[in-house]
Design a protein around this motif. Structure first.
Motif, PDB file in Angstrom:
ATOM      1  N   ASN A   1      30.902 -39.227  67.435  1.00 23.37           N
ATOM      2  CA  ASN A   1      31.830 -39.481  68.541  1.00 23.37           C
ATOM      3  C   ASN A   1      31.554 -40.800  69.263  1.00 23.37           C
ATOM      4  N   CYS A   2      30.914 -41.722  68.566  1.00 21.90           N
ATOM      5  CA  CYS A   2      30.702 -43.059  69.126  1.00 21.90           C
ATOM      6  C   CYS A   2      31.920 -43.935  68.872  1.00 21.90           C
ATOM      7  N   SER A   3      31.953 -45.087  69.520  1.00 24.36           N
ATOM      8  CA  SER A   3      33.026 -46.054  69.304  1.00 24.36           C
ATOM      9  C   SER A   3      32.409 -47.422  69.062  1.00 24.36           C
ATOM     10  N   GLY A   4      33.193 -48.304  68.423  1.00 22.92           N
ATOM     11  CA  GLY A   4      32.744 -49.668  68.204  1.00 22.92           C
ATOM     12  C   GLY A   4      32.499 -50.029  66.749  1.00 22.92           C
ATOM     13  N   PHE A   5      32.570 -49.056  65.869  1.00 26.10           N
ATOM     14  CA  PHE A   5      32.360 -49.327  64.452  1.00 26.10           C
ATOM     15  C   PHE A   5      33.084 -48.266  63.633  1.00 26.10           C
ATOM     16  N   LYS A   6      33.205 -48.501  62.355  1.00 29.21           N
ATOM     17  CA  LYS A   6      33.756 -47.495  61.454  1.00 29.21           C
ATOM     18  C   LYS A   6      32.785 -47.270  60.305  1.00 29.21           C
ATOM     19  N   ILE A   7      32.823 -46.084  59.777  1.00 28.51           N
ATOM     20  CA  ILE A   7      31.924 -45.710  58.689  1.00 28.51           C
ATOM     21  C   ILE A   7      32.524 -46.155  57.361  1.00 28.51           C
ATOM     22  N   ASP A   8      31.747 -46.892  56.587  1.00 32.52           N
ATOM     23  CA  ASP A   8      32.178 -47.294  55.254  1.00 32.52           C
ATOM     24  C   ASP A   8      31.000 -47.164  54.288  1.00 32.52           C
ATOM     25  N   ASP A   9      31.224 -47.500  53.042  1.00 31.11           N
ATOM     26  CA  ASP A   9      30.179 -47.330  52.023  1.00 31.11           C
ATOM     27  C   ASP A   9      28.945 -48.186  52.309  1.00 31.11           C
ATOM     28  N   LYS A  10      29.144 -49.396  52.842  1.00 31.35           N
ATOM     29  CA  LYS A  10      28.006 -50.266  53.132  1.00 31.35           C
ATOM     30  C   LYS A  10      27.104 -49.665  54.202  1.00 31.35           C
ATOM     31  N   LEU A  11      27.729 -49.104  55.232  1.00 33.36           N
ATOM     32  CA  LEU A  11      26.953 -48.501  56.311  1.00 33.36           C
ATOM     33  C   LEU A  11      26.243 -47.233  55.829  1.00 33.36           C
ATOM     34  N   LEU A  12      26.916 -46.447  55.024  1.00 32.83           N
ATOM     35  CA  LEU A  12      26.306 -45.235  54.485  1.00 32.83           C
ATOM     36  C   LEU A  12      25.119 -45.560  53.574  1.00 32.83           C
TER      37      LEU A  12
ATOM     38  N   LEU B   1      23.244 -48.223  53.836  1.00 30.68           N
ATOM     39  CA  LEU B   1      22.179 -48.715  54.704  1.00 30.68           C
ATOM     40  C   LEU B   1      21.436 -47.552  55.380  1.00 30.68           C
ATOM     41  N   ALA B   2      22.166 -46.461  55.619  1.00 28.43           N
ATOM     42  CA  ALA B   2      21.572 -45.296  56.284  1.00 28.43           C
ATOM     43  C   ALA B   2      21.123 -44.232  55.285  1.00 28.43           C
ATOM     44  N   SER B   3      21.099 -44.559  54.015  1.00 28.60           N
ATOM     45  CA  SER B   3      20.814 -43.550  52.976  1.00 28.60           C
ATOM     46  C   SER B   3      19.388 -43.019  53.036  1.00 28.60           C
ATOM     47  N   HIS B   4      18.483 -43.756  53.672  1.00 26.20           N
ATOM     48  CA  HIS B   4      17.095 -43.290  53.773  1.00 26.20           C
ATOM     49  C   HIS B   4      16.908 -42.252  54.866  1.00 26.20           C
ATOM     50  N   ILE B   5      17.933 -42.056  55.699  1.00 21.87           N
ATOM     51  CA  ILE B   5      17.839 -41.126  56.824  1.00 21.87           C
ATOM     52  C   ILE B   5      18.215 -39.720  56.356  1.00 21.87           C
ATOM     53  N   HIS B   6      17.371 -38.754  56.635  1.00 21.77           N
ATOM     54  CA  HIS B   6      17.598 -37.385  56.179  1.00 21.77           C
ATOM     55  C   HIS B   6      18.886 -36.806  56.775  1.00 21.77           C
ATOM     56  N   THR B   7      19.079 -36.975  58.079  1.00 20.59           N
ATOM     57  CA  THR B   7      20.276 -36.459  58.739  1.00 20.59           C
ATOM     58  C   THR B   7      20.951 -37.589  59.507  1.00 20.59           C
ATOM     59  N   PHE B   8      22.122 -37.959  59.029  1.00 22.82           N
ATOM     60  CA  PHE B   8      22.896 -39.029  59.656  1.00 22.82           C
ATOM     61  C   PHE B   8      24.231 -38.437  60.106  1.00 22.82           C
ATOM     62  N   LYS B   9      24.385 -38.236  61.416  1.00 23.25           N
ATOM     63  CA  LYS B   9      25.590 -37.628  61.959  1.00 23.25           C
ATOM     64  C   LYS B   9      26.525 -38.715  62.493  1.00 23.25           C
ATOM     65  N   TYR B  10      27.754 -38.705  62.002  1.00 18.82           N
ATOM     66  CA  TYR B  10      28.709 -39.717  62.439  1.00 18.82           C
ATOM     67  C   TYR B  10      30.118 -39.164  62.583  1.00 18.82           C
ATOM     68  N   GLU B  11      30.247 -37.854  62.741  1.00 14.92           N
ATOM     69  CA  GLU B  11      31.567 -37.252  62.875  1.00 14.92           C
ATOM     70  C   GLU B  11      32.267 -37.762  64.143  1.00 14.92           C
ATOM     71  N   GLY B  12      33.535 -38.023  64.012  1.00 18.20           N
ATOM     72  CA  GLY B  12      34.322 -38.412  65.183  1.00 18.20           C
ATOM     73  C   GLY B  12      34.169 -39.845  65.632  1.00 18.20           C
ATOM     74  N   VAL B  13      33.565 -40.694  64.784  1.00 16.94           N
ATOM     75  CA  VAL B  13      33.402 -42.108  65.137  1.00 16.94           C
ATOM     76  C   VAL B  13      34.769 -42.784  65.244  1.00 16.94           C
ATOM     77  N   ILE B  14      34.936 -43.608  66.306  1.00 17.29           N
ATOM     78  CA  ILE B  14      36.185 -44.316  66.545  1.00 17.29           C
ATOM     79  C   ILE B  14      35.913 -45.812  66.487  1.00 17.29           C
ATOM     80  N   ASP B  15      36.669 -46.523  65.664  1.00 18.94           N
ATOM     81  CA  ASP B  15      36.488 -47.963  65.530  1.00 18.94           C
ATOM     82  C   ASP B  15      36.975 -48.658  66.800  1.00 18.94           C
TER      83      ASP B  15
END
Length: 269
Positions: free
Chosen positions: A242-253, A255-269
């Protein structure tokens, strides 16, 4: 063979059980079963965890005359009757339970309502062993930065800190103070924050070994999120839902692939 009674159990066994029950049960039920149970509830170890999030205080003038749990079941008149309290306030209740812990409290979740600045300072002085602390900046009427910095200096054993505020400011100064004083900190939550260039740099510089970082409902530009992902290599749990300011794409995912739990539901660009 005669069956043993619960009230005949050694006090240390009773304490080991009672320290695991909810705060309301420990206040309103357990002490009134028998004398041995009451005596066991006086042990500070029963009050290591003080979670006021489960209690809502309902104001009437300057007094808080009743409280209830999230299901609306408990009424404070029972507490007032049992403990012979004439006037009930949230602050007095918090102080009472903190005193019960006798410096043993390790987990403290303070309510947003009914906890004044003076009460906050009191409990911090009385809880030197705190490991986990959660509070809202809404309880401060004045500039809260010096108060929080004083808190961080006193609570050197903090492992998880949650600061709740819809418009938290001075985040970089707070994080810098944490980096200097709280060497055991592995979790930090600052929902509703603004993460700009200075804030992201402060997190990376002062909390490089952080495991849990919760920034949900915050404003974060993509480049500053990337900076955090690059700088905090030990992240196990990152919540930017539920953050704002960015969007989730393959590059960001990726980059975060080493993180066990990455929560990004509801992100608003």
């Amino acid at each position: 063979m005669e069956r043993r009674k619960w009230e005949d159990l050694p006090e240390d066994c009773l304490v080991n059980v009672f320290r695991r029950v909810g705060m309301e049960t420990l206040l309103l039920d357990v002490p009134f079963v028998c004398k041995s149970w009451y005596k066991a509830t006086l042990n500070p170890l029963c009050w290591e965890r003080l979670d006021f999030y489960d209690i809502m205080f309902v104001p009437k003038d300057d007094c808080f005359y009743r409280f209830y749990d999230v299901d609306g079941v408990r009424m404070v008149h029972k507490l007032m009757d049992e403990y012979r309290i004439k006037e009930f306030s949230a602050g007095s209740m918090i102080k009472f339970l903190v005193n019960r812990s006798n410096g043993k409290c390790t987990v403290l979740n303070l309510p947003a309502d009914g906890c004044k600045e003076e009460v906050f300072k009191f409990v911090i002085d009385k809880c030197p062993a705190l490991r986990c602390l959660s509070f809202s900046c809404d309880l401060f009427k004045t500039d809260y930065l010096p108060i929080i910095q004083e808190l961080i200096e006193k609570c050197k054993y903090l492992e998880f800190l949650t600061i709740l505020d819809f418009k938290v400011s001075n985040l970089k100064e707070i994080v810098a103070k944490i980096g200097l004083n709280c060497k055991n900190l592995w979790g930090f939550a600052a929902p509703f924050a603004y993460i700009g260039e200075e804030e992201a740099a402060a997190i990376v510089t002062n909390l490089p070994h952080i495991s849990y970082l919760i920034l949900k409902h915050s404003r974060i530009d993509r480049k500053y999120l990337v900076e955090i992902l690059h700088g905090c290599k030990r992240l196990f749990h990152l919540d930017v839902s539920n953050c704002s300011g960015f969007k989730i794409d393959d590059k960001l995912l990726k980059l975060a692939s080493h993180i066990h739990t990455f929560k990004y539901e509801g992100v608003i660009d």
